[in-house]
Motif scaffolding. Sequence first.
Motif, short mmCIF file in Angstrom:
data_model
loop_
_atom_site.label_atom_id
_atom_site.label_comp_id
_atom_site.label_asym_id
_atom_site.label_seq_id
_atom_site.Cartn_x
_atom_site.Cartn_y
_atom_site.Cartn_z
N ARG A 93 -22.75 -2.97 3.30
CA ARG A 93 -22.18 -1.81 4.01
C ARG A 93 -23.11 -1.27 5.10
O ARG A 93 -22.76 -0.35 5.81
CB ARG A 93 -21.85 -0.69 3.03
N LYS A 94 -24.31 -1.82 5.22
CA LYS A 94 -25.28 -1.35 6.21
C LYS A 94 -25.17 -2.18 7.49
O LYS A 94 -25.19 -3.41 7.44
CB LYS A 94 -26.70 -1.46 5.64
N VAL A 95 -25.02 -1.49 8.62
CA VAL A 95 -24.94 -2.15 9.92
C VAL A 95 -26.05 -1.60 10.82
O VAL A 95 -26.30 -0.39 10.83
CB VAL A 95 -23.55 -2.00 10.58
N GLN A 97 -15.13 4.77 7.44
CA GLN A 97 -15.83 5.17 8.66
C GLN A 97 -17.31 4.90 8.47
O GLN A 97 -17.76 4.53 7.39
CB GLN A 97 -15.58 6.63 8.97
N SER A 98 -18.07 5.09 9.54
CA SER A 98 -19.51 4.88 9.44
C SER A 98 -20.24 6.20 9.59
O SER A 98 -19.78 7.11 10.28
CB SER A 98 -19.99 3.89 10.50
N LEU A 99 -21.39 6.29 8.93
CA LEU A 99 -22.25 7.47 9.01
C LEU A 99 -23.64 7.02 9.45
O LEU A 99 -24.19 6.06 8.90
CB LEU A 99 -22.35 8.16 7.65
N GLY A 100 -24.21 7.70 10.43
CA GLY A 100 -25.55 7.38 10.87
C GLY A 100 -26.56 7.78 9.81
O GLY A 100 -26.48 8.88 9.25
N VAL A 101 -27.50 6.87 9.51
CA VAL A 101 -28.51 7.17 8.50
C VAL A 101 -29.93 7.01 9.02
O VAL A 101 -30.86 7.51 8.39
CB VAL A 101 -28.32 6.31 7.22
N ILE A 123 -24.10 3.38 7.78
CA ILE A 123 -23.54 2.92 6.51
C ILE A 123 -22.03 3.09 6.58
O ILE A 123 -21.53 4.12 7.03
CB ILE A 123 -24.12 3.74 5.32
N ILE A 124 -21.31 2.07 6.11
CA ILE A 124 -19.84 2.13 6.05
C ILE A 124 -19.45 2.81 4.74
O ILE A 124 -19.92 2.42 3.67
CB ILE A 124 -19.23 0.71 6.10
#
Length: 136
Positions: free
Chosen positions: A94-96, A62-66, A117-118
């Motif tokens: 892993r950074k989008v 999953q992705s987490l907002g950073v 970040i994934i």
Amino acid sequence: MVDLSSLRVGLEGSASALVTEERLATNVGSGNVPVFASPMLLALMEAAAVDCLDGHLPEDYQSLGVQLNVAHTAPTPIGFTVTAKATLKAIEGRKVTFDVVANDGTEQIGSGVHTRIIVDTPRFMARLAAKSLPRR
């Protein structure tokens, strides 16, 4: 290494929310004017980015907002619907990174950049479970 091959620059996602009493600045602690709250705008932009990634991440990821760098540039009163759009603009491991914009049907009310970040969900949850409160 996680397989993110189905991700590509230009993918888009969106999220919408009706401006209700609960989403006003006066009710979320972000101001004294009854308009769509900035924290709600940020959450909607994050939801648009999550929508963009939906179906493109491997199982158990999953992705987490950073990071969010957003300008909230116009007020929106109760009763309007705000729609946020996220466009994937960069993939670095892993950074989008996304360009995000929001509109209330009358005008653009916000824009900016959002980074996620994934993560491997089981690994992340194990790390979270291992964390404990500091002793007082």
